[in-house]
Write a protein that holds these residues in place. Structure first.
Motif, PDB file in Angstrom:
ATOM      1  N   THR A 213      39.940  10.780 -49.102  1.00  0.00           N
ATOM      2  CA  THR A 213      39.346  11.071 -50.223  1.00  0.00           C
ATOM      3  C   THR A 213      38.172  12.263 -49.852  1.00  0.00           C
ATOM      4  OG1 THR A 213      39.283   8.895 -50.886  1.00  0.00           O
ATOM      5  CG2 THR A 213      37.095  10.060 -51.550  1.00  0.00           C
ATOM      6  N   HIS A 214      37.618  12.432 -48.570  1.00  0.00           N
ATOM      7  CA  HIS A 214      36.756  13.467 -48.268  1.00  0.00           C
ATOM      8  C   HIS A 214      37.600  14.740 -48.383  1.00  0.00           C
ATOM      9  CE1 HIS A 214      33.485  10.932 -47.075  1.00  0.00           C
ATOM     10  NE2 HIS A 214      33.833  10.696 -46.107  1.00  0.00           N
ATOM     11  N   ARG A 220      40.142  20.491 -49.026  1.00  0.00           N
ATOM     12  CA  ARG A 220      40.555  20.990 -47.538  1.00  0.00           C
ATOM     13  C   ARG A 220      40.831  19.841 -46.802  1.00  0.00           C
ATOM     14  NH1 ARG A 220      36.795  20.719 -43.387  1.00  0.00           N
ATOM     15  NH2 ARG A 220      34.816  20.362 -44.198  1.00  0.00           N
ATOM     16  N   VAL A 221      41.886  19.963 -45.775  1.00  0.00           N
ATOM     17  CA  VAL A 221      41.772  18.764 -44.903  1.00  0.00           C
ATOM     18  C   VAL A 221      40.806  18.479 -44.072  1.00  0.00           C
ATOM     19  CG1 VAL A 221      43.313  17.728 -43.180  1.00  0.00           C
ATOM     20  CG2 VAL A 221      44.421  19.258 -45.185  1.00  0.00           C
ATOM     21  N   VAL A 222      40.291  17.259 -44.245  1.00  0.00           N
ATOM     22  CA  VAL A 222      39.337  16.776 -43.462  1.00  0.00           C
ATOM     23  C   VAL A 222      39.686  15.498 -42.735  1.00  0.00           C
ATOM     24  CG1 VAL A 222      36.942  15.496 -43.446  1.00  0.00           C
ATOM     25  CG2 VAL A 222      37.467  17.318 -45.264  1.00  0.00           C
ATOM     26  N   THR A 223      39.812  15.556 -41.390  1.00  0.00           N
ATOM     27  CA  THR A 223      40.204  14.217 -40.415  1.00  0.00           C
ATOM     28  C   THR A 223      39.055  13.617 -39.893  1.00  0.00           C
ATOM     29  OG1 THR A 223      40.213  15.868 -38.546  1.00  0.00           O
ATOM     30  CG2 THR A 223      42.232  15.883 -39.799  1.00  0.00           C
ATOM     31  N   ASP A 253      39.984  11.864 -59.898  1.00  0.00           N
ATOM     32  CA  ASP A 253      38.885  11.040 -59.007  1.00  0.00           C
ATOM     33  C   ASP A 253      39.320  10.489 -57.824  1.00  0.00           C
ATOM     34  OD1 ASP A 253      36.112  11.118 -58.138  1.00  0.00           O
ATOM     35  OD2 ASP A 253      35.708   9.501 -59.754  1.00  0.00           O
ATOM     36  N   ALA A 254      38.563  10.295 -56.805  1.00  0.00           N
ATOM     37  CA  ALA A 254      38.877   9.505 -55.809  1.00  0.00           C
ATOM     38  C   ALA A 254      37.427   8.941 -55.242  1.00  0.00           C
ATOM     39  CB  ALA A 254      39.253  10.424 -54.431  1.00  0.00           C
ATOM     40  N   VAL A 255      37.627   7.405 -55.170  1.00  0.00           N
ATOM     41  CA  VAL A 255      36.393   6.867 -54.966  1.00  0.00           C
ATOM     42  C   VAL A 255      36.563   6.100 -53.628  1.00  0.00           C
ATOM     43  CG1 VAL A 255      35.635   6.764 -57.240  1.00  0.00           C
ATOM     44  CG2 VAL A 255      36.993   4.793 -56.190  1.00  0.00           C
ATOM     45  N   LEU A 256      35.495   5.650 -52.895  1.00  0.00           N
ATOM     46  CA  LEU A 256      35.502   4.809 -51.676  1.00  0.00           C
ATOM     47  C   LEU A 256      34.723   3.431 -52.097  1.00  0.00           C
ATOM     48  CD1 LEU A 256      34.123   7.590 -49.053  1.00  0.00           C
ATOM     49  CD2 LEU A 256      36.571   6.839 -49.447  1.00  0.00           C
ATOM     50  N   VAL A 257      35.360   2.708 -51.446  1.00  0.00           N
ATOM     51  CA  VAL A 257      34.810   1.153 -51.952  1.00  0.00           C
ATOM     52  C   VAL A 257      34.686   0.467 -50.390  1.00  0.00           C
ATOM     53  CG1 VAL A 257      35.817   0.876 -53.725  1.00  0.00           C
ATOM     54  CG2 VAL A 257      36.957  -0.046 -51.855  1.00  0.00           C
ATOM     55  N   ARG A 258      33.687  -0.422 -50.445  1.00  0.00           N
ATOM     56  CA  ARG A 258      33.047  -0.986 -49.443  1.00  0.00           C
ATOM     57  C   ARG A 258      34.064  -2.421 -48.873  1.00  0.00           C
ATOM     58  NH1 ARG A 258      28.506  -0.494 -52.458  1.00  0.00           N
ATOM     59  NH2 ARG A 258      28.891  -2.783 -53.094  1.00  0.00           N
TER      60      ARG A 258
END
Length: 326
Positions: A213-214, A220-223, A253-258
Motif C-alpha cells: 500500500t505504501h 515506488r517500492v517501499v519495504t 485506491d489502496a487502504v489500510l485497516v486496523r
C-alpha cells in the motif's frame, strides 16, 4: 488502460486449463450483512474448493505447464495457501513439490501442505526468509521456482475471478480485494478495468503489513522491516517491482485497516453469512466498517479469498470481537 503484464486472451484461455473445481465459485448478494455495513454487499466465495483459497487457479496454470514440458519438480515459498494449492495441483500431475514456509505460519496450513504430499521445509524467519530459501533450493537443484505474483501464471489464474465477476449479474460499482503480494489484486483488477472500467477497484491491506500500500501510494517500492498482523496471508515486506507496476495501472485506491476491524469483519461474516474465514478474507468487510460513509449507497463485491485458519486462534479472535454499530 495502459498495458500490464497480463493479457485478457490468455486469461480467457486459462479457464480451459484450470480444473473446473476451482472455477465459477459462488457469487451472491448477502443481504444479512447489509444493515451493519450500510451498503449492498455481494461476496465472491473463493473458499469452496479443495484448498479453500483462490490460489489453486494460479497453481493449476503452473502445474499444467510444467507437466506439459516434462518438468518433474517445483519449489515455492508460501505463507500456507500457495503451498497447499501447488501441492494439490502438482500431485495431480505427478510433480514433486517442495514448499518452504516460516515455522511461525498457521499450523493448520502447514499440516495440510504435508497431507497433500509436498516436502515441507521450515525456516526460523518470516515469509521473506522463506522466499530466499526457496530461491536457493531452486538454484541448487535446478528446478522451477514458483514466485507468487511475479510469475504471470499466478496473476492470470487469479484473474479468472475477474471474468466471473464481470460476466455475472447483478452489476456492482466497487470491488474490494485483499492486497498481499499482488496476484489477486492485479489479476482481478486487470480484468475489471479492461471489461468494466467504471467499477472502482480498491485494494485492502492490514495496517500492520503496509508495504504494498505504501508502495502504491508513493509509486515506488517501499519495504518494511517487519510485519505485525493476524492476516498472515498478506504479510509481505518486500513488494516486487513488476507487480507494483501492474498494480499502479489497475487499482483506484489502496487502504489500510486496523486489526480490530479485521476481527470484526470475521465476526460479521460468521454471524451474518455463516462463513468461517481467515483474516485476509475479511479485509474487504473491514474496509467498509472503517469508512461506512464512503460506501453508502454502493453495491460492493468483496472477494472472500481463503478459509484456512487455526481453529483455536479463530475462536480467540471472534469470541471477543465487537462489531461497531451492529
Amino acid at each position: 488502460m495502459e498495458s500490464t503484464r497480463l493479457d485478457i486472451d490468455r486469461i480467457r484461455a486459462a479457464r480451459r486449463v484450470i480444473d473446473p473445481v476451482f472455477l465459477d465459485t459462488p457469487l451472491y448478494r448477502c443481504e444479512a450483512l447489509e444493515p451493519g455495513l450500510g451498503c449492498a454487499v455481494s461476496v465472491k466465495l473463493e473458499t469452496a474448493n479443495p484448498v479453500r483459497s483462490f490460489k489453486g487457479r494460479g497453481t493449476e496454470m503452473v502445474a499444467s505447464q510444467l507437466a506439459g514440458n516434462g518438468s518433474g519438480a517445483v519449489v515455492c515459498a508460501s505463507a500456507g495457501n500457495l503451498g497447499q494449492a501447488l501441492a494439490w495441483s502438482g500431485r495431480g500431475r505427478g510433480l514433486d513439490v517442495a514448499v518452504v514456509a516460516s515455522r511461525f505460519a498457521t499450523a493448520a496450513k502447514l499440516d495440510r501442505i504435508r497431507a497433500l504430499g509436498a516436502a515441507l521445509e521450515l525456516v526460523d524467519g518470516d515469509h521473506e526468509m522463506a522466499r530466499e530459501r526457496a530461491a536457493d533450493i531452486a538454484r541448487y537443484e535446478g528446478i522451477r521456482l514458483v514466485e507468487d505474483s511475479l510469475d504471470i501464471e499466478t496473476c492470470e489464474g487469479a484473474a479468472t475471478i475477474g471474468l466471473e465477476l464481470v460476466d455475472t449479474p447483478p452489476s456492482f460499482d466497487t470491488v474490494l480485494i485483499a492486497l498481499g503480494g499482488g496476484a489477486l489484486a492485479t489479476g482481478v483488477g486487470h480484468v475489471v478495468k479492461a471489461l468494466a472500467p467504471g467499477v472502482e477497484v480498491i485494494c485492502v491491506q492490514p495496517l500492520g503489513a503496509p508495504a504494498m500500500t505504501h508502495s502504491w501510494r508513493q509509486r515506488r517500492v517501499v519495504t518494511t522491516e517487519s510485519t505485525d498482523t493476524i492476516a498472515d496471508g498478506v504479510a509481505g515486506r518486500r513488494p516486487i517491482p513488476a507487480v507494483l507496476d501492474d498494480l499502479l495501472l489497475v487499482a483506484d485506491d489502496a487502504v489500510l485497516v486496523r486489526e480490530a476491524s479485521i476481527i470484526a469483519g470475521m465476526r460479521l461474516l460468521l454471524d451474518h453469512a455463516g462463513l468461517v474465514v481467515e483474516p485476509s478474507a475479511a479485509l474487504g468487510i473491514a474496509a467498509i466498517l472503517e469508512d461506512r460513509d464512503r460506501f453508502a449507497g454502493r453495491h460492493v463485491v468483496t472477494v472472500v479469498c481463503g478459509s484456512n485458519v487455526d481453529v483455536d486462534a479463530y475462536h480467540r479472535w471472534v469470541g471477543t470481537a465487537r462489531v461497531p454499530g451492529v
